[in-house]
Design a protein around this motif. Structure first.
Motif, PDB file in Angstrom:
ATOM      1  N   GLU A  51      13.457  10.501  58.241  1.00  0.00           N
ATOM      2  CA  GLU A  51      14.541  10.133  59.154  1.00  0.00           C
ATOM      3  C   GLU A  51      15.425   9.021  58.594  1.00  0.00           C
ATOM      4  OE1 GLU A  51      10.992   7.529  60.267  1.00  0.00           O
ATOM      5  OE2 GLU A  51      11.351   9.611  59.633  1.00  0.00           O
ATOM      6  N   LEU A  52      14.976   8.349  57.525  1.00  0.00           N
ATOM      7  CA  LEU A  52      15.751   7.251  56.938  1.00  0.00           C
ATOM      8  C   LEU A  52      16.777   7.734  55.920  1.00  0.00           C
ATOM      9  CD1 LEU A  52      12.998   4.541  56.273  1.00  0.00           C
ATOM     10  CD2 LEU A  52      14.451   4.834  58.289  1.00  0.00           C
ATOM     11  N   PHE A  53      16.825   9.048  55.663  1.00  0.00           N
ATOM     12  CA  PHE A  53      17.618   9.537  54.540  1.00  0.00           C
ATOM     13  C   PHE A  53      18.658  10.565  54.975  1.00  0.00           C
ATOM     14  CE2 PHE A  53      13.522   8.094  53.108  1.00  0.00           C
ATOM     15  CZ  PHE A  53      13.830   7.301  52.011  1.00  0.00           C
ATOM     16  N   ILE A  54      19.737  10.628  54.187  1.00  0.00           N
ATOM     17  CA  ILE A  54      20.841  11.557  54.447  1.00  0.00           C
ATOM     18  C   ILE A  54      21.220  12.245  53.149  1.00  0.00           C
ATOM     19  CG2 ILE A  54      23.302  11.696  55.019  1.00  0.00           C
ATOM     20  CD1 ILE A  54      22.891   9.453  57.023  1.00  0.00           C
ATOM     21  N   ASN A  55      21.402  13.559  53.214  1.00  0.00           N
ATOM     22  CA  ASN A  55      21.947  14.325  52.091  1.00  0.00           C
ATOM     23  C   ASN A  55      23.467  14.312  52.186  1.00  0.00           C
ATOM     24  OD1 ASN A  55      19.604  15.739  50.610  1.00  0.00           O
ATOM     25  ND2 ASN A  55      19.141  16.098  52.765  1.00  0.00           N
ATOM     26  N   TYR A  56      24.110  13.945  51.082  1.00  0.00           N
ATOM     27  CA  TYR A  56      25.569  13.900  51.064  1.00  0.00           C
ATOM     28  C   TYR A  56      26.026  14.439  49.710  1.00  0.00           C
ATOM     29  CZ  TYR A  56      30.330  12.038  51.655  1.00  0.00           C
ATOM     30  OH  TYR A  56      31.692  11.900  51.787  1.00  0.00           O
ATOM     31  N   GLY A  57      26.730  15.577  49.731  1.00  0.00           N
ATOM     32  CA  GLY A  57      27.027  16.256  48.490  1.00  0.00           C
ATOM     33  C   GLY A  57      25.716  16.744  47.890  1.00  0.00           C
ATOM     34  N   ASP A  58      25.514  16.501  46.606  1.00  0.00           N
ATOM     35  CA  ASP A  58      24.256  16.893  45.976  1.00  0.00           C
ATOM     36  C   ASP A  58      23.338  15.688  45.752  1.00  0.00           C
ATOM     37  OD1 ASP A  58      25.640  15.612  43.998  1.00  0.00           O
ATOM     38  OD2 ASP A  58      25.432  17.201  42.498  1.00  0.00           O
ATOM     39  N   GLN A  59      23.567  14.622  46.565  1.00  0.00           N
ATOM     40  CA  GLN A  59      22.768  13.411  46.422  1.00  0.00           C
ATOM     41  C   GLN A  59      22.058  13.056  47.727  1.00  0.00           C
ATOM     42  OE1 GLN A  59      26.267  11.237  44.088  1.00  0.00           O
ATOM     43  NE2 GLN A  59      24.380  10.027  43.995  1.00  0.00           N
TER      44      GLN A  59
ATOM     45  N   PHE B 287      27.729   0.828  48.235  1.00  0.00           N
ATOM     46  CA  PHE B 287      27.205   0.597  49.575  1.00  0.00           C
ATOM     47  C   PHE B 287      27.210   1.965  50.269  1.00  0.00           C
ATOM     48  CE2 PHE B 287      28.451  -3.570  48.075  1.00  0.00           C
ATOM     49  CZ  PHE B 287      27.309  -4.280  48.393  1.00  0.00           C
ATOM     50  N   TYR B 288      28.013   2.182  51.293  1.00  0.00           N
ATOM     51  CA  TYR B 288      28.202   3.570  51.726  1.00  0.00           C
ATOM     52  C   TYR B 288      28.782   4.324  50.537  1.00  0.00           C
ATOM     53  CZ  TYR B 288      27.171   3.079  56.711  1.00  0.00           C
ATOM     54  OH  TYR B 288      26.537   2.896  57.916  1.00  0.00           O
ATOM     55  N   PRO B 289      28.424   5.590  50.367  1.00  0.00           N
ATOM     56  CA  PRO B 289      28.867   6.311  49.162  1.00  0.00           C
ATOM     57  C   PRO B 289      30.375   6.507  49.128  1.00  0.00           C
ATOM     58  CG  PRO B 289      27.811   7.812  50.713  1.00  0.00           C
ATOM     59  CD  PRO B 289      27.569   6.428  51.242  1.00  0.00           C
ATOM     60  N   TYR B 290      30.906   6.597  47.917  1.00  0.00           N
ATOM     61  CA  TYR B 290      32.310   6.970  47.765  1.00  0.00           C
ATOM     62  C   TYR B 290      32.521   8.325  48.444  1.00  0.00           C
ATOM     63  CZ  TYR B 290      33.167   3.185  44.466  1.00  0.00           C
ATOM     64  OH  TYR B 290      33.324   1.945  43.892  1.00  0.00           O
ATOM     65  N   LYS B 291      33.609   8.451  49.178  1.00  0.00           N
ATOM     66  CA  LYS B 291      33.830   9.633  50.005  1.00  0.00           C
ATOM     67  C   LYS B 291      34.120  10.871  49.169  1.00  0.00           C
ATOM     68  CE  LYS B 291      35.382   7.194  54.157  1.00  0.00           C
ATOM     69  NZ  LYS B 291      36.501   6.939  55.094  1.00  0.00           N
ATOM     70  N   LEU B 292      33.541  11.967  49.609  1.00  0.00           N
ATOM     71  CA  LEU B 292      33.803  13.269  48.995  1.00  0.00           C
ATOM     72  C   LEU B 292      34.889  13.979  49.799  1.00  0.00           C
ATOM     73  CD1 LEU B 292      30.106  14.433  48.417  1.00  0.00           C
ATOM     74  CD2 LEU B 292      31.667  13.407  46.736  1.00  0.00           C
ATOM     75  N   PRO B 293      35.755  14.754  49.163  1.00  0.00           N
ATOM     76  CA  PRO B 293      36.832  15.445  49.876  1.00  0.00           C
ATOM     77  C   PRO B 293      36.291  16.369  50.973  1.00  0.00           C
ATOM     78  CG  PRO B 293      37.170  15.539  47.498  1.00  0.00           C
ATOM     79  CD  PRO B 293      35.793  14.995  47.710  1.00  0.00           C
TER      80      PRO B 293
ATOM     81  N   SER C 114      45.642  -6.390  48.726  1.00  0.00           N
ATOM     82  CA  SER C 114      46.259  -6.579  47.411  1.00  0.00           C
ATOM     83  C   SER C 114      47.393  -5.588  47.185  1.00  0.00           C
ATOM     84  CB  SER C 114      45.200  -6.410  46.314  1.00  0.00           C
ATOM     85  OG  SER C 114      44.554  -5.154  46.436  1.00  0.00           O
ATOM     86  N   ASP C 115      48.250  -5.922  46.228  1.00  0.00           N
ATOM     87  CA  ASP C 115      49.365  -5.056  45.852  1.00  0.00           C
ATOM     88  C   ASP C 115      48.814  -3.931  44.978  1.00  0.00           C
ATOM     89  OD1 ASP C 115      51.804  -3.959  45.388  1.00  0.00           O
ATOM     90  OD2 ASP C 115      52.507  -5.532  44.031  1.00  0.00           O
ATOM     91  N   SER C 116      48.196  -2.961  45.642  1.00  0.00           N
ATOM     92  CA  SER C 116      47.520  -1.864  44.945  1.00  0.00           C
ATOM     93  C   SER C 116      47.684  -0.596  45.767  1.00  0.00           C
ATOM     94  CB  SER C 116      46.033  -2.186  44.753  1.00  0.00           C
ATOM     95  OG  SER C 116      45.424  -2.528  45.991  1.00  0.00           O
ATOM     96  N   HIS C 117      47.300   0.520  45.161  1.00  0.00           N
ATOM     97  CA  HIS C 117      47.408   1.815  45.838  1.00  0.00           C
ATOM     98  C   HIS C 117      46.143   2.630  45.573  1.00  0.00           C
ATOM     99  CE1 HIS C 117      51.673   0.840  46.427  1.00  0.00           C
ATOM    100  NE2 HIS C 117      51.673   0.467  45.151  1.00  0.00           N
ATOM    101  N   ALA C 118      45.011   1.975  45.665  1.00  0.00           N
ATOM    102  CA  ALA C 118      43.740   2.641  45.377  1.00  0.00           C
ATOM    103  C   ALA C 118      43.473   3.741  46.397  1.00  0.00           C
ATOM    104  CB  ALA C 118      42.603   1.622  45.391  1.00  0.00           C
ATOM    105  N   LEU C 119      42.884   4.829  45.933  1.00  0.00           N
ATOM    106  CA  LEU C 119      42.601   5.960  46.818  1.00  0.00           C
ATOM    107  C   LEU C 119      41.408   5.678  47.727  1.00  0.00           C
ATOM    108  CD1 LEU C 119      43.153   8.888  44.302  1.00  0.00           C
ATOM    109  CD2 LEU C 119      44.755   7.965  45.988  1.00  0.00           C
ATOM    110  N   GLN C 120      40.500   4.805  47.279  1.00  0.00           N
ATOM    111  CA  GLN C 120      39.396   4.353  48.119  1.00  0.00           C
ATOM    112  C   GLN C 120      39.284   2.839  47.958  1.00  0.00           C
ATOM    113  OE1 GLN C 120      35.884   6.672  48.775  1.00  0.00           O
ATOM    114  NE2 GLN C 120      36.505   8.287  47.346  1.00  0.00           N
TER     115      GLN C 120
END
Length: 495
Positions: free
Chosen positions: A150-158, A194-200, A270-276
């Protein structure tokens, strides 16, 4: 031959010319090297002795480059490169998770001892949430995944720990508490995961935990983002308190993704345009952690080049300098983004000099951590630049004024006999003031000793004797460093 404890007059001379070498060779500058073990494919085919030799090869390289800290990955995936009853041995060590090295040895214990011999700190690098990197990995039968699914989550192939389940936080804190209690590391280190980088087009599957715990945590049914950030906040806050309750001198540092928020979303960003970004996608509110004093240093990963279209190094380093809230700030540097950068005219340029100048001219920035430290073995241009110019002389780590700035007592009984300097340590009960390392300086005949001259340091390490050359009129100075590298008064001996 005569021995004397440092006198007030020498102190005046020593500190009045503290800028002798300028920022180019600072007496205090953080010089870290990341030593990753995740996706390591070489150790599993090595013997214990060969692994030790591999570690020694890199530590000697770092010592030659005057690094003063090694960030060694001890928990890449809910596993351990150290002896643990809470998590299995890492597959990156033997090729099979749960299999101990044979002949047995503890890589983390080994690298801590070897770092301290060389006068370098060891920062133990933990990944808090990642369990696997792909769907083909086989977890050990004793892994927590099979005991508390119950402590784990599958996200993508991880597979990841669920940060929203309090049991995940409790387990991670238990693992690190056990580690800090048993190992002589100088710091605990987190990177950007931390929380995983988001998948599309894929939502992280923590809805069940949100519905179960959000109300007790004080969040409404449409406030999942803030609930997620609070989950990470709790981990960072509680872990900080646990570390300091066990060993107050052990630092807690985090190396986040290089963009907190984009200015287009938040005027304070910041003066940036990062996607995440940290705040919006990884749910890592790094600014809050600094404001609250939950971490002792921050090392944003500014791996981009100057002029990058989405994450320009230039405005980002300025933003972090202006938003570090008095926390020690080091810059995460990619060795590969220093050279071979193609400019708008198609020419390849070296940006290392510009980046180092930006770091050293900013009073809020205390140094660098190099990614990846292992890559320095075959990137000749960066390695040579560090060795011959930017890190030519040794350096102590910056002070941590919010933890402790009281220097330890000086060394005792300094003597020279048969080419050997020898000294002893005074009795000390306070663990914050116990001698941890020693610094030996050499000053030529007629030279006024200046302890701010890093080019006069001949050795830093854990020893109480050192072989030196006997030249008439040469003065040697020995100082002691405590666990936070506060430096004692010097004791001098002139031959």
């Amino acid at each position: 031959m005569k021995t004397r404890v440092i006198m007030a007059l020498l102190l005046i001379f020593a500190f009045s010319s503290g800028g002798y070498l300028g920022a180019e060779n600072s007496k205090r500058e953080f010089r870290g090297a990341w030593f990753p073990t995740v996706v390591n494919t070489t150790w599993r085919s090595m013997t214990t002795q060969e692994i030790k030799e591999d570690i020694i090869f890199y530590l000697n390289l770092f010592k030659d480059l005057n690094m003063n800290a090694v960030i060694f990955q001890v928990r890449p995936q809910a596993d351990a490169l150290f002896e643990s009853k809470l998590e299995p041995w890492s597959r990156f060590l033997t090729g099979k998770q749960g299999a101990a090295p044979d002949p047995y040895f503890d890589p983390t214990l080994f690298i801590i001892e070897e770092c301290h011999k060389r006068g370098m700190e060891l920062h133990a690098w933990f990944n808090p949430y990642r369990v696997t990197s792909n769907s083909k990995e086989v977890l050990a039968q004793e892994h927590l995944f099979f005991k508390k699914p119950e402590l784990f989550i599958n996200y993508g192939d991880q597979i990841y720990f669920d940060p929203g389940n309090p049991g995940s936080r409790e387990h991670t804190i238990r693992v690190i508490k056990d580690f800090v209690s048993r190992y002589d590391a100088d710091a605990i280190h987190f990177d950007d995961y931390f929380y995983p980088y988001k998948l599309p087009y894929r939502e992280f599957g923590d809805q069940r935990s949100f519905e179960k715990f959000r109300e007790a945590d004080g969040f409404g049914e449409f406030d999942k983002d803030n609930w997620r950030r609070n989950n990470v906040n709790l981990l960072v806050k509680e872990l900080s308190e646990v570390i300091k309750s066990i060993k107050p001198w052990v630092k807690f540092g985090i190396s986040p993704f290089g963009v907190w928020r984009n200015k287009a979303v938040d005027p304070s960003g910041s003066d940036s345009h990062a996607l995440q970004t940290n705040y919006d996608d990884l749910y890592a509110n790094i600014l809050l952690w600094m404001q609250k004093g939950w971490i002792d240093y921050v090392a944003p990963q500014l791996y981009w080049e100057i002029g990058h279209s989405r994450a320009d190094y230039l405005p980002l380093i300025k933003w972090w300098s202006e938003n570090s809230f008095g926390v020690n700030l080091y810059i995460g540097q990619s060795i590969w983004s220093q050279i071979g950068i193609k400019n708008r005219y198609g020419d390849y340029v070296n940006q290392m000099h510009r980046k180092m100048k930006l770091v050293r001219e900013d009073k809020n920035i205390g140094g660098n951590i190099w990614w990846s430290g292992l890559g320095l073995s075959n990137l000749d241009s960066v390695r040579d630049s560090l060795m011959l110019e930017y890190q030519k002389y040794p350096s102590l780590v910056p002070l941590y004024s919010k933890i402790d700035t009281i220097p330890p007592k000086p060394v005792q009984d300094l003597t020279f006999k048969r080419g050997l300097l020898k000294w002893s340590s005074p009795t000390e009960e306070d663990p914050l003031n116990i001698h941890h390392l020693y610094v030996v300086y050499r000053f030529e005949r007629g030279e006024i000793p200046n302890l701010n001259r890093s080019d006069r340091i001949i050795e830093i390490g854990r020893f109480t004797s050192l072989k030196v050359s006997k030249r008439k009129g040469v003065t040697y100075a020995v100082t002691a460093l405590d666990r936070l590298q506060n430096e004692s008064d010097a004791v001098y001996i002139t031959l």
